[in-house]
Enzyme design. Structure first.
Site, PDB file in Angstrom:
ATOM      1  N   ASN A 209       0.874  -1.116  -0.142  1.00 15.88           N
ATOM      2  CA  ASN A 209      -0.054   0.023   0.276  1.00 15.88           C
ATOM      3  C   ASN A 209       0.801   1.167  -0.087  1.00 15.88           C
ATOM      4  O   ASN A 209       2.377   1.435  -0.321  1.00 15.88           O
ATOM      5  CB  ASN A 209      -0.990  -0.186   1.104  1.00 15.88           C
ATOM      6  CG  ASN A 209       0.019  -0.001   2.531  1.00 15.88           C
ATOM      7  OD1 ASN A 209       0.444   1.118   2.713  1.00 15.88           O
ATOM      8  ND2 ASN A 209      -0.664  -1.016   3.216  1.00 15.88           N
ATOM      9  N   ASP A 278      -4.246  -6.887   5.339  1.00 12.22           N
ATOM     10  CA  ASP A 278      -4.948  -7.435   6.562  1.00 12.22           C
ATOM     11  C   ASP A 278      -5.593  -8.856   5.883  1.00 12.22           C
ATOM     12  O   ASP A 278      -5.259  -9.629   6.723  1.00 12.22           O
ATOM     13  CB  ASP A 278      -6.916  -7.189   6.010  1.00 12.22           C
ATOM     14  CG  ASP A 278      -6.631  -6.035   6.836  1.00 12.22           C
ATOM     15  OD1 ASP A 278      -6.065  -5.600   8.111  1.00 12.22           O
ATOM     16  OD2 ASP A 278      -7.308  -4.931   5.991  1.00 12.22           O
ATOM     17  N   LYS A 288       8.873 -16.481 -10.976  1.00 12.12           N
ATOM     18  CA  LYS A 288       8.027 -15.305 -11.166  1.00 12.12           C
ATOM     19  C   LYS A 288       6.486 -15.739 -12.360  1.00 12.12           C
ATOM     20  O   LYS A 288       6.420 -17.373 -13.476  1.00 12.12           O
ATOM     21  CB  LYS A 288       8.598 -15.130 -12.268  1.00 12.12           C
ATOM     22  CG  LYS A 288       8.216 -13.750 -13.482  1.00 12.12           C
ATOM     23  CD  LYS A 288       8.989 -12.604 -13.807  1.00 12.12           C
ATOM     24  CE  LYS A 288       7.747 -12.020 -14.809  1.00 12.12           C
ATOM     25  NZ  LYS A 288       8.493 -11.427 -16.053  1.00 12.12           N
ATOM     26  N   ASP A 306      -3.280 -10.418  13.783  1.00 12.40           N
ATOM     27  CA  ASP A 306      -4.446  -8.392  13.927  1.00 12.40           C
ATOM     28  C   ASP A 306      -3.386  -8.292  14.953  1.00 12.40           C
ATOM     29  O   ASP A 306      -3.561  -8.478  16.250  1.00 12.40           O
ATOM     30  CB  ASP A 306      -5.574  -7.935  14.445  1.00 12.40           C
ATOM     31  CG  ASP A 306      -5.766  -6.394  14.199  1.00 12.40           C
ATOM     32  OD1 ASP A 306      -4.673  -6.292  15.087  1.00 12.40           O
ATOM     33  OD2 ASP A 306      -7.128  -6.432  14.155  1.00 12.40           O
ATOM     34  N   LYS A 337     -12.962   0.790  15.742  1.00  6.71           N
ATOM     35  CA  LYS A 337     -11.794  -0.699  15.836  1.00  6.71           C
ATOM     36  C   LYS A 337     -11.048  -0.194  16.713  1.00  6.71           C
ATOM     37  O   LYS A 337     -10.610  -0.939  17.436  1.00  6.71           O
ATOM     38  CB  LYS A 337     -10.622   0.548  14.905  1.00  6.71           C
ATOM     39  CG  LYS A 337     -11.005  -0.217  13.329  1.00  6.71           C
ATOM     40  CD  LYS A 337      -9.659   1.048  12.455  1.00  6.71           C
ATOM     41  CE  LYS A 337     -10.068   0.193  11.136  1.00  6.71           C
ATOM     42  NZ  LYS A 337      -9.225   1.207   9.796  1.00  6.71           N
TER      43      LYS A 337
HETATM   44  O1  PMT Z   1       3.358   6.064   6.127  1.00  6.47           O
HETATM   45  P1  PMT Z   1       2.385   7.304   6.061  1.00  6.47           P
HETATM   46  O2  PMT Z   1       2.232   7.778   4.095  1.00  6.47           O
HETATM   47  O3  PMT Z   1       3.080   8.691   6.763  1.00  6.47           O
HETATM   48  O4  PMT Z   1       0.450   7.474   6.461  1.00  6.47           O
HETATM   49  C1  PMT Z   1       0.159   7.547   8.164  1.00  6.47           C
HETATM   50  C2  PMT Z   1      -0.359   6.705   7.840  1.00  6.47           C
HETATM   51  C3  PMT Z   1      -1.951   6.909   7.270  1.00  6.47           C
HETATM   52  C4  PMT Z   1      -0.167   4.856   6.986  1.00  6.47           C
HETATM   53  C5  PMT Z   1      -1.468   5.918   9.547  1.00  6.47           C
HETATM   54  O5  PMT Z   1      -0.823   7.503  10.042  1.00  6.47           O
HETATM   55  C6  PMT Z   1      -2.368   5.454   9.477  1.00  6.47           C
HETATM   56  O6  PMT Z   1      -3.376   5.522   9.651  1.00  6.47           O
HETATM   57  N1  PMT Z   1      -1.547   3.907   9.859  1.00  6.47           N
HETATM   58  C7  PMT Z   1      -3.149   2.528  10.024  1.00  6.47           C
HETATM   59  C8  PMT Z   1      -3.534   2.198   8.930  1.00  6.47           C
HETATM   60  C9  PMT Z   1      -5.355   1.589   8.581  1.00  6.47           C
HETATM   61  O7  PMT Z   1      -5.975   1.998   8.108  1.00  6.47           O
HETATM   62  O8  PMT Z   1      -4.850   0.483  10.002  1.00  6.47           O
HETATM   63  P2  PMT Z   1      -6.678  -0.353   9.954  1.00  6.47           P
HETATM   64  O9  PMT Z   1      -7.229   0.397   9.779  1.00  6.47           O
HETATM   65  O10 PMT Z   1      -5.609  -0.963   8.607  1.00  6.47           O
HETATM   66  O11 PMT Z   1      -5.212  -0.870  11.255  1.00  6.47           O
HETATM   67  C10 PMT Z   1      -5.495   0.087  12.228  1.00  6.47           C
HETATM   68  C11 PMT Z   1      -4.762  -0.102  13.482  1.00  6.47           C
HETATM   69  O12 PMT Z   1      -4.525  -2.074  13.560  1.00  6.47           O
HETATM   70  C12 PMT Z   1      -3.364   0.653  13.131  1.00  6.47           C
HETATM   71  O13 PMT Z   1      -3.239   0.811  14.071  1.00  6.47           O
HETATM   72  C13 PMT Z   1      -3.020  -0.500  12.366  1.00  6.47           C
HETATM   73  O14 PMT Z   1      -1.097  -0.887  12.605  1.00  6.47           O
HETATM   74  C14 PMT Z   1      -3.088  -2.211  13.354  1.00  6.47           C
HETATM   75  N2  PMT Z   1      -3.249  -3.645  13.024  1.00  6.47           N
HETATM   76  C15 PMT Z   1      -4.357  -3.348  10.904  1.00  6.47           C
HETATM   77  C16 PMT Z   1      -4.394  -4.926  10.366  1.00  6.47           C
HETATM   78  C17 PMT Z   1      -3.082  -6.231  11.557  1.00  6.47           C
HETATM   79  N3  PMT Z   1      -3.276  -7.318  10.696  1.00  6.47           N
HETATM   80  N4  PMT Z   1      -2.639  -5.843  12.254  1.00  6.47           N
HETATM   81  C18 PMT Z   1      -2.765  -4.155  13.032  1.00  6.47           C
HETATM   82  O15 PMT Z   1      -1.847  -4.481  13.773  1.00  6.47           O
END
Ligand code: PMT
Length: 396
Positions: A209, A278, A288, A306, A337
């Site tokens: 991403n 995810d 490849k 997670d 969340k």
């Molecule tokens: O890196 P930059 O370009 O500066 O951008 C920053 C950012 C936009 C990536 C950052 O500010 C941000 O928002 N990160 C979280 C991205 C996100 O939407 O995560 P999520 O909604 O998939 O997850 C929620 C939380 O759970 C996050 O803290 C994530 O790190 C955590 N998570 C999610 C999935 C997973 N399998 N394990 C996790 O720990």
């Protein structure tokens, strides 16, 4: 700017690294500091005062008997006006003189007469640094409350390699900023994730991403400046590791999960900034994938662990902070969340503002309510988030 309003006397002593002090003057000024340069006579053999004068916009002092000071008290006037004195490069001779309380030129007299902190960045040949006399002087200076910045190890101007190299100007700047940052997280161990993950499809392709790592790296730097011991588990990004931060480079979500779970038990605070995939490809190919084998290759996806939810579910979890990047309904989705992952604090941002750039807009959600931060550079938001975390964890 991090050093706005700070008045810094930069002392330059005789050493080839004096040329790097010119860049330091520029960087300190760019960070908002007012810089007054004072040189030893030996330093003027390497770089002329005119260079520092041009960069600092102020006359440079080299002589205790400078006629520009009507009261002949340059050492008092200059040091009283300063928030700190930084000496870079600091030669072996200068360290020895300060360690012994000598005041035989303007700079050492100013240092002896100061009522502000002193930071020195040693720079000398490795044998001179390792010499027991210099080591004794360095120990004495530390005991006297002087902050030693470096020296670093590496190639030296004399052609030898070892300890004694002056820190780079950017590194000295970072240490000066850290020195002035309130230690809201002193003694805390902060574990963080940042950047994207990369989930393999085949030998050359993957799912990833647009996370640049900037938000997470800014937060790691801010936490370290606030006195925390920071470990940053990072997916693939093109950013240098912030100074003083322990880095763990990972690629996939499962790598990130393993690296975090191995360290989470020892952390006081966990912050998940990473945009973790995810899903991963269950049937990733080691070679490849060929286009002409007939049909579109089927990608079978399976869910990744997670990480944040697992850390929060530990028997003795660290204080957990999550991030949520949403394209709409920020409050509703971020709060969902937060509750689902059972974490006390989540920072919400919109994907169009958060991903990639230097600036962001963060809204914090915790048990006390909703706290929008003023939009701005990620570095500034990171500092505010650290302050909020310190408040929630009882340190502000
Ligand atoms: O890196 P930059 O370009 O500066 O951008 C920053 C950012 C936009 C990536 C950052 O500010 C941000 O928002 N990160 C979280 C991205 C996100 O939407 O995560 P999520 O909604 O998939 O997850 C929620 C939380 O759970 C996050 O803290 C994530 O790190 C955590 N998570 C999610 C999935 C997973 N399998 N394990 C996790 O720990």
């Amino acid at each position: 700017m991090e050093l706005s309003g700070k008045r810094i006397v930069l002392g330059v002593t005789g050493g080839i690294a004096a040329y790097k002090a010119a860049e330091l003057v520029r960087l300190l000024g760019k960070a908002g500091a007012e810089v007054q340069v004072a040189m030893t006579e030996a330093a003027t053999h390497f770089v002329t005062p005119v260079t520092y004068q041009a960069l600092s916009g102020k006359p440079v002092f080299t002589d205790q008997w400078d006629a520009r000071m009507p009261n002949a008290m340059a050492h008092i006037d200059l040091s009283r006006a300063a928030d700190c004195i930084v000496v870079a490069p600091a030669s072996a001779d200068f360290l020895a003189r300060v360690a012994h309380g000598l005041a035989d030129d303007l700079l050492t007299t100013m240092v002896l007469a100061r009522d502000c902190p002193l930071l020195v960045a040693p720079a000398m040949n490795r044998q001179m640094w390792e010499n027991p006399a210099t080591q004794r002087n360095a120990t004495r200076l530390r005991e006297d409350g002087v902050t030693l910045l470096g020296p670093a190890c590496g190639e030296q101007a004399c052609g030898e390699t070892g300890a004694g190299r002056m820190l780079e100007p950017e590194e000295i700047l970072e240490e000066v900023i850290a020195f002035f940052t309130p230690k809201l997280l002193a003694g805390r161990r902060v574990l963080m994730t940042a950047g994207p993950t990369f989930e393999t499809i085949d030998a050359v392709r993957g799912i990833t991403n647009l996370s640049s790592g900037r938000m997470g790296y800014a937060l790691a730097r801010a936490a370290r400046r606030a006195g925390a011991a920071v470990t940053l588990v990072s997916g693939p990004v093109g950013l240098p590791l912030p100074q003083g931060v322990e880095g763990v480079a990972v690629t996939s979500a499962r790598d990130m999960h393993a690296a975090v779970m191995a360290r989470a038990g020892a952390a006081d605070i966990f912050i998940g900034v990473a945009a973790v995939a995810d899903y991963r490809v269950a049937n990733a190919a080691g070679h490849k994938l060929k286009k002409d084998t007939g049909g579109v290759p089927p990608l079978e996806l399976v869910e990744n662990p997670d990480i944040l939810a697992e850390v929060a579910a530990l028997a003795k979890p660290p204080f957990c902070v999550g991030f949520a990047a949403e394209s709409q309904n920020l409050e509703e989705y971020a709060q969902k969340k937060r509750h689902k992952k059972k974490i006390p604090l989540i920072a919400g941002n919109l994907i169009q503002e958060g991903f990639g750039g230097e600036d962001n807009r963060l809204v914090l959600f915790d048990d006390a309510g909703v706290h929008p931060l003023t939009p701005g550079p990620k570095a500034v938001l990171a500092r505010q988030l650290v302050e909020h975390i310190a408040k929630l964890t009882g340190r502000n």
